[in-house]
Write an enzyme that holds these catalytic residues in place. Sequence first.
Site, PDB file in Angstrom:
ATOM      1  N   SER A 711      14.562 -17.902  -2.988  1.00 45.57           N
ATOM      2  CA  SER A 711      14.082 -19.224  -3.411  1.00 45.57           C
ATOM      3  C   SER A 711      12.900 -19.724  -2.604  1.00 45.57           C
ATOM      4  O   SER A 711      12.301 -20.737  -2.956  1.00 45.57           O
ATOM      5  CB  SER A 711      15.228 -20.244  -3.330  1.00 45.57           C
ATOM      6  OG  SER A 711      15.673 -20.388  -1.999  1.00 45.57           O
ATOM      7  N   LYS A 754      19.478 -29.113  -2.321  1.00 45.69           N
ATOM      8  CA  LYS A 754      18.116 -29.004  -1.786  1.00 45.69           C
ATOM      9  C   LYS A 754      17.343 -30.303  -1.967  1.00 45.69           C
ATOM     10  O   LYS A 754      16.660 -30.773  -1.037  1.00 45.69           O
ATOM     11  CB  LYS A 754      17.391 -27.854  -2.478  1.00 45.69           C
ATOM     12  CG  LYS A 754      17.959 -26.471  -2.175  1.00 45.69           C
ATOM     13  CD  LYS A 754      17.246 -25.397  -2.973  1.00 45.69           C
ATOM     14  CE  LYS A 754      17.803 -24.011  -2.661  1.00 45.69           C
ATOM     15  NZ  LYS A 754      17.157 -22.947  -3.469  1.00 45.69           N
TER      16      LYS A 754
END
Length: 837
Positions: A711, A754
């Site tokens: 990611s 996140k």
Amino acid sequence: MVENPNNIETAETADAGATPAETSEPNAPARAVGEPFELAVLPLLNTTLFPGTVVPLAAGRPRSVAGVEAALSHPEKLLACFSVRSDKVNEQEAVPEDLYDVGTLVMIKRMFRGDDALQIIVQGTERVKVVGWTQTDPHLKARVQILAPLETGDAEEVEALKRNVQTLVEHALALMPTVPPEVRTAVLNANDPVQVAYFLASILNLGTEQEQAMLEANTVNRLLRLAHARLAREVEILQIRSRIATEAQTEMNKAQRDYILRQQMKAIQKELGDDEGGEAAEAEQMRERLAEADLPDDVRKEAERELKRMERLPSAAPDYHVIRTYLEYVLELPWKKSSEDNLDLNAARVVLDEDHYGLEDIKERILEHLAVVKLRPDSKSPILCFVGPPGVGKTSLGRSIARALGRQFERISLGGVRDEAELRGHRRTYIGAMPGRIIQSLRRAGVNNPVMMLDEIDKLGNDYRGDPAAALLEILDPQQNNSFRDHYLDLPFDLSKVFFIATANQLAPIPAPLRDRMEVISLAGYTDQEKLRIARQYLVPRQIAESGLKPEQFSITDEAIALVAQRYTREAGVRQLERAVGSVARKAALKIAQGLATEVRVGADDVKELLGAPHFYPEEARKELPAGVATGMAWTEAGGQILFIEATLLPGGSGLTMTGQLGEVMQESARAARSYLWSHASEFGISPEMFKSYGVHLHVPAGAIPKDGPSAGVAMTSALASLFTGRRVNHNTAMTGEITLSGLVFPVGGIKEKVLAAHRAGIRRIILPAQNEGDAEDIPEEVRKELEIVFVTRISEALDAALDKLVANPPPPLAPDAAARDTQASPEPEPLRVRGV
């Protein structure tokens, strides 16, 4: 062919007078040794006939009957008996090739005609050997010659062997009390060692091959050696049999003694009127419980069968207690007993809201199940799996669900379980066997439809004792668990009504077939605002009560709770937060107990005094990012956090250096980012020569913490693009997403955690893959209102959104020769070796 029926008949023949002493000189016609003569042959099955012995035989097959008839028609009534080889014994008539070459010359002493066979009694006279076969039909006939008497080699050895054989015979006779006295006397007083050996071979079950070896022995020494070896083995067998019989008799005597004493004890108890607790009363009590129990037909049938077995056993027998324990389990299990569900949907909603804040998806799923049960009472219970970081309330949510449904709650901790028998039980053949945890939990619950929580299902182990996860495949399969068989019970139990809830911190360790059987519901971490509400509504009142305080004696401000959550804990849940609040409440209780205060009010300024220096300093957005630095976002088990990707050029260097304890996948993302920028250098205004003239060092701070995953691809590409172009990355922007060499941005996981981490750090602009647009809906509304979220599908779009338009830090100049080459023509980038994943 003729078969010696068994060794008992041979012994009876010996009892009748066929002793070594009496048969040493049989009355037979004189024949010269070595002179061939013709004679009818009688094949022998599974036996060998020796000179000097009298044996009963039965002739039933046509050739055998014809051979006996031919011998009887001759005045001498002689037959040659040869044994059939062991590997040639079958249902067919014997042929010359099936027979041994050495046999015994016998004289027929007596004959009886039966319905289907001739019964004859023969006496062995001499050893004979086949010279040649002269006839096969209607009976076997051969030319034979009498073998010379056995020679004596070493007289001293013969004497020693003879004495050893006599000693063994004495031992054998001592172990055989059924042998008649006259036989004992004849054997012990016999002087001819050859006849003693032949006699022993005829009464011992040595097998055809061993007996034939003794018959073919040409010396007394060899004969006695064979007899000694076989007799020693037989004596050893007799000793073992005698020991076994003695042990069995001892056990039998003990059992008889115990039985007599028990019967006497029963009689005494009956006279005293104190026999209510006897075996019969216990069995009768068990039968009454069985009659009253509501059991399925097949279960009742098995229980009655076991009860009948128990009634026939004495209470001291080991199986008696095993069966009694088994029946108690069968009678105590809730085969048909169920609790009634609370079908009031509004009341169930109130209960769920009282126990937990938020978690709307899970609450909605529970209410859906209640609605289905209300419309269809025989519906199966769902099988849920709560996945989330520690402390988010997975276990306590199971108790809340049970309370909302009005069901019993049972929790089974699976962490570290390695033995399949923990779940399926042990078979009753093992000492101390007991049912598995599933059946034991149902027994404790008392109903067949409890809420059963399988806690920490992702921490199951496996070893040589089996794989517990494989056992769960049946337990958690709605199509199979309606007839679950525990190894101990070995009876089908319906688990389809049990509401199974599994909990896990991660899905990866759970085998795919097991995941497929469960409905997975993810529990993300809490935001700071949610933690504040949970603390205010649940944690603070609970810690006040546990510390022995009253609500009016202790209070804590919202600012203090928020400070504790941010600076003294680092978690996705609220477990550490509750522990910290409990510590503050206990310090307040100490002051009140010492009389230093009557009430305590805790504000943000008091937290440091009570808990000490802050343990954590949350990562905050940097006010200004130099060229080559980008802000990424990461997911951890404790929630999310931001991380900074830093890159710098190395003049005169080459290649890509990576530090910060990066995992293999993360390193591949960095190589892919550099390769993409190199191959598209002209598109972004980058000189391809820079990739040849400068090396790149890429670093991710917090080097003590391992990092991995794809990611960070977008953030790494942005940091490298900023480094090569001199355009800074917007300091108020954080990004995540996986990249490809073709310039695409792929979706990633953990979006909610996140984004919340970036929001906590003060960042208000987020770049996400376009395919994660649906995940953005999970972000709390109050957080989304403060954020600008940009969705991208290509790397170029992400760079346009992340990089400033102005060149704040121009890239360093190229070397003169490199600049000259750059002005002439931009060479093609070198082919890059991409590692396969």
